[in-house]
Every structure is written in structure tokens, then in C-alpha cells.
Design a protein around this motif. Structure first.
Motif, PDB file in Angstrom:
ATOM      1  N   GLU A  20       0.826  -1.205   0.000  1.00 33.56           N
ATOM      2  CA  GLU A  20       0.000   0.000   0.000  1.00 33.56           C
ATOM      3  C   GLU A  20       0.861   1.256   0.000  1.00 33.56           C
ATOM      4  O   GLU A  20       0.552   2.242  -0.678  1.00 33.56           O
ATOM      5  N   ALA A  21       1.976   1.213   0.756  1.00 30.94           N
ATOM      6  CA  ALA A  21       2.870   2.371   0.818  1.00 30.94           C
ATOM      7  C   ALA A  21       3.506   2.642  -0.543  1.00 30.94           C
ATOM      8  O   ALA A  21       3.579   3.795  -0.997  1.00 30.94           O
ATOM      9  N   ILE A  22       3.970   1.593  -1.209  1.00 31.28           N
ATOM     10  CA  ILE A  22       4.600   1.760  -2.521  1.00 31.28           C
ATOM     11  C   ILE A  22       3.594   2.267  -3.547  1.00 31.28           C
ATOM     12  O   ILE A  22       3.910   3.135  -4.373  1.00 31.28           O
ATOM     13  N   LEU A  23       2.369   1.755  -3.508  1.00 32.44           N
ATOM     14  CA  LEU A  23       1.340   2.235  -4.434  1.00 32.44           C
ATOM     15  C   LEU A  23       1.002   3.702  -4.174  1.00 32.44           C
ATOM     16  O   LEU A  23       0.739   4.468  -5.109  1.00 32.44           O
ATOM     17  N   GLU A  24       1.013   4.114  -2.906  1.00 31.09           N
ATOM     18  CA  GLU A  24       0.780   5.519  -2.580  1.00 31.09           C
ATOM     19  C   GLU A  24       1.921   6.381  -3.112  1.00 31.09           C
ATOM     20  O   GLU A  24       1.682   7.459  -3.683  1.00 31.09           O
ATOM     21  N   LEU A  25       3.164   5.913  -2.958  1.00 31.46           N
ATOM     22  CA  LEU A  25       4.309   6.641  -3.512  1.00 31.46           C
ATOM     23  C   LEU A  25       4.228   6.708  -5.034  1.00 31.46           C
ATOM     24  O   LEU A  25       4.550   7.738  -5.639  1.00 31.46           O
ATOM     25  N   LYS A  26       3.800   5.609  -5.652  1.00 28.89           N
ATOM     26  CA  LYS A  26       3.670   5.588  -7.111  1.00 28.89           C
ATOM     27  C   LYS A  26       2.638   6.606  -7.572  1.00 28.89           C
ATOM     28  O   LYS A  26       2.831   7.310  -8.579  1.00 28.89           O
ATOM     29  N   GLN A  27       1.546   6.702  -6.850  1.00 31.89           N
ATOM     30  CA  GLN A  27       0.505   7.666  -7.186  1.00 31.89           C
ATOM     31  C   GLN A  27       1.041   9.096  -7.116  1.00 31.89           C
ATOM     32  O   GLN A  27       0.641   9.964  -7.898  1.00 31.89           O
ATOM     33  N   GLN A  28       1.955   9.310  -6.176  1.00 32.53           N
ATOM     34  CA  GLN A  28       2.575  10.639  -6.034  1.00 32.53           C
ATOM     35  C   GLN A  28       3.797  10.797  -6.928  1.00 32.53           C
ATOM     36  O   GLN A  28       4.408  11.875  -6.946  1.00 32.53           O
ATOM     37  N   ASP A  29       4.162   9.736  -7.646  1.00 32.92           N
ATOM     38  CA  ASP A  29       5.359   9.710  -8.491  1.00 32.92           C
ATOM     39  C   ASP A  29       6.590  10.107  -7.689  1.00 32.92           C
ATOM     40  O   ASP A  29       7.402  10.927  -8.112  1.00 32.92           O
ATOM     41  N   TYR A  30       6.736   9.469  -6.517  1.00 32.01           N
ATOM     42  CA  TYR A  30       7.829   9.823  -5.613  1.00 32.01           C
ATOM     43  C   TYR A  30       8.558   8.568  -5.133  1.00 32.01           C
ATOM     44  O   TYR A  30       8.039   7.823  -4.302  1.00 32.01           O
ATOM     45  N   GLN A  31       9.719   8.294  -5.682  1.00 30.00           N
ATOM     46  CA  GLN A  31      10.650   7.275  -5.185  1.00 30.00           C
ATOM     47  C   GLN A  31      10.007   5.889  -4.977  1.00 30.00           C
ATOM     48  O   GLN A  31      10.445   5.128  -4.126  1.00 30.00           O
ATOM     49  N   TRP A  32       9.008   5.561  -5.774  1.00 31.88           N
ATOM     50  CA  TRP A  32       8.295   4.306  -5.553  1.00 31.88           C
ATOM     51  C   TRP A  32       9.067   3.081  -6.036  1.00 31.88           C
ATOM     52  O   TRP A  32       8.734   1.945  -5.678  1.00 31.88           O
ATOM     53  N   ARG A  33      10.070   3.282  -6.841  1.00 30.27           N
ATOM     54  CA  ARG A  33      10.884   2.159  -7.319  1.00 30.27           C
ATOM     55  C   ARG A  33      11.944   1.726  -6.304  1.00 30.27           C
ATOM     56  O   ARG A  33      12.576   0.692  -6.480  1.00 30.27           O
ATOM     57  N   GLN A  34      12.156   2.495  -5.283  1.00 32.35           N
ATOM     58  CA  GLN A  34      13.234   2.220  -4.335  1.00 32.35           C
ATOM     59  C   GLN A  34      12.965   0.952  -3.531  1.00 32.35           C
ATOM     60  O   GLN A  34      11.860   0.739  -3.027  1.00 32.35           O
ATOM     61  N   MET A  35      14.025   0.131  -3.386  1.00 32.48           N
ATOM     62  CA  MET A  35      13.909  -1.093  -2.603  1.00 32.48           C
ATOM     63  C   MET A  35      13.624  -0.770  -1.129  1.00 32.48           C
ATOM     64  O   MET A  35      12.777  -1.396  -0.487  1.00 32.48           O
ATOM     65  N   GLU A  36      14.343   0.216  -0.583  1.00 31.62           N
ATOM     66  CA  GLU A  36      14.162   0.596   0.819  1.00 31.62           C
ATOM     67  C   GLU A  36      13.029   1.612   0.932  1.00 31.62           C
ATOM     68  O   GLU A  36      13.234   2.792   1.213  1.00 31.62           O
ATOM     69  N   TRP A  37      11.824   1.125   0.719  1.00 31.54           N
ATOM     70  CA  TRP A  37      10.658   1.998   0.650  1.00 31.54           C
ATOM     71  C   TRP A  37      10.329   2.653   1.982  1.00 31.54           C
ATOM     72  O   TRP A  37       9.714   3.731   2.004  1.00 31.54           O
TER      73      TRP A  37
END
Length: 231
Positions: free
Chosen positions: A29-46
Motif C-alpha cells: 500500500e505504501a509503494i502504491l501511494e508513492l507511485k501515485q505521487q510519483d515519488y521514489q516508488w521504485r526504491q527497494m528501501e521503501w
């Protein structure tokens, strides 16, 4: 003793975060939220990126403030009246051992910020991480990114192991530390609750890595903790 307005600001920050951060953060859920904001969502250390984004959003919407000053390639995360950097700190490693020290920021940037602004604070969201024992979380994240990265392919080719991804983070509390002078930094190195990370290390191209400060949260004097609150 710290100024009362510093203690008040640190306490207000901790109170606001405890009231507004969810106690449990699901990694997907956190990574999807970052993706929605287009902010560092690809990072392994999310975990670190998510809390940097989330804490900054909460604080600016409730207390005001903005991004902190930049020194070289380092931009400190938040300034209200005082300057704060935002950290997330899992208390244990994948092996269940204490996760110490906590990596801070570039040494030169920290020292310059403290000298020019009479101090620098660190707001720490501490808690316990859960880890991806099956590899399913990694596969999900790789798929979301469109496949494994060139870095991952290179790691596999050289036979290096893959670090376990964090799948969730349970927040246990908020701590705020404040370092008010170069003298305090020097004392921290001498007393062992501060040390240097990456000092003497080199990048793959042979260039030296910039040293960062690292904080032993289990050794830092209580006098530097200007606010602390638990769930």
C-alpha cells in the motif's frame, strides 16, 4: 538546557505524527501511494522514502513549514522554526539483532547546517519491520516496476545475495533529537554515540564516498532527546 520554543516545537511534531500516522504500514500500500505521487516508488528501501514523504506532508499540512536548506547535494527535509531531518528507524535487522547505528546525513552538510543555524534536529519514526521471507514481495515490486533492473541482473550474474525486502512496518513511537553545536558532534564521536559511515570507502568507479554521520540510538544521551512519545 534547550530553549523552550525548541522543546515545544519538537513535542508538537511528535504529537501531530502520533495522531496522524497509521500505526501499521503495509509495504504494498505504501509503494502504491508513492507511485501515485510519483515519488521514489521504485526504491527497494521503501520505508525511509515513504516516511519522508508522509511525515513531511502531515507536518506541512498541520504545522506549516517547508523544505529545509540545502548544503551541496544534501537537502534537509523540513523547517518550521527549527531545521529537522526526517528518519525511519527499524529497531531490528532481518536476524533480529539491534539495528544500530542509524545512518544520518553527509558529514559536511550536517556540520555546515549546525554551524549556520545553531543546530539541527532529527525526527525519528521508530518501529519494527516485517521481512519478505518467501520472495513474493520482491517479485510483486519487480513486476510493478516492469521487471528486474540492470542492477539486479548484474547482482545475479556476480552471484551476490539479495537483501530481504521489508513488507510492513509497525510504528512504535516518535523520537526527536537535537544537536546544537559542533562541540556536541565532537563529543559524540569521542563518547561513541556518533560515528562515521562510509569513511574511507570508495564507489565502484574508485571515487571516494562521502562520509556520513551515524547515530547509536541506544547510546545517545537522554539530554539530546527533546521529545519522545510511544504508541
Amino acid at each position: 538546557m534547550y530553549a523552550q520554543d525548541l522543546v515545544d516545537e519538537a513535542t508538537q511534531i511528535a504529537d501531530v505524527l502520533i495522531c496522524n500516522l497509521p500505526q501499521r504500514i503495509d509495504g504494498k500500500e505504501a509503494i502504491l501511494e508513492l507511485k501515485q505521487q510519483d515519488y521514489q516508488w521504485r526504491q527497494m528501501e521503501w520505508v525511509g522514502w515513504y516516511f519522508e514523504y508522509k511525515v513531511f506532508s502531515i507536518l506541512t499540512q498541520t504545522l506549516g513549514g517547508t523544505r529545509g536548506p540545502s548544503y551541496g547535494n544534501t537537502t534537509f527535509d523540513y523547517i518550521c522554526r527549527y531545521i529537522w531531518d526526517l528518519k525511519a528507524h527499524p529497531e531490528y535487522t532481518t536476524k533480529g539483532t539491534p539495528n544500530e547505528p542509524m545512518i544520518l546525513n553527509d558529514r559536511e552538510a550536517v556540520e555546515a547546517c549546525i554551524t549556520e543555524n545553531s543546530g539541527l534536529g532529527f525526527v525519528v519514526v521508530r518501529g519494527v519491520a516485517e521481512f519478505d521471507s518467501s520472495g513474493e514481495f520482491k517479485e510483486w515490486h519487480d513486476s510493478l516496476k516492469g521487471g528486474t533492473s540492470a542492477y539486479e541482473h548484474e547482482r545475479v550474474q556476480r552471484g551476490a545475495g539479495s537483501r530481504k525486502r521489508k513488507t510492513a512496518f509497525d510504528v512504535r513511537g516518535i523520537d526527536a533529537y537535537f544537536i546544537g553545536s559542533q562541540r556536541v558532534l565532537d563529543a559524540g564521536i569521542e563518547e561513541g554515540w556518533l560515528n562515521f559511515f562510509q569513511k574511507g570507502m570508495r564507489n565502484a568507479d574508485g571515487s571516494p564516498r562521502r562520509a556520513k554521520y551515524a547515530l547509536r540510538t541506544d547510546r545517545v544521551p537522554d539530554s539530546l532527546k527533546v521529545a519522545s512519545i510511544k504508541y
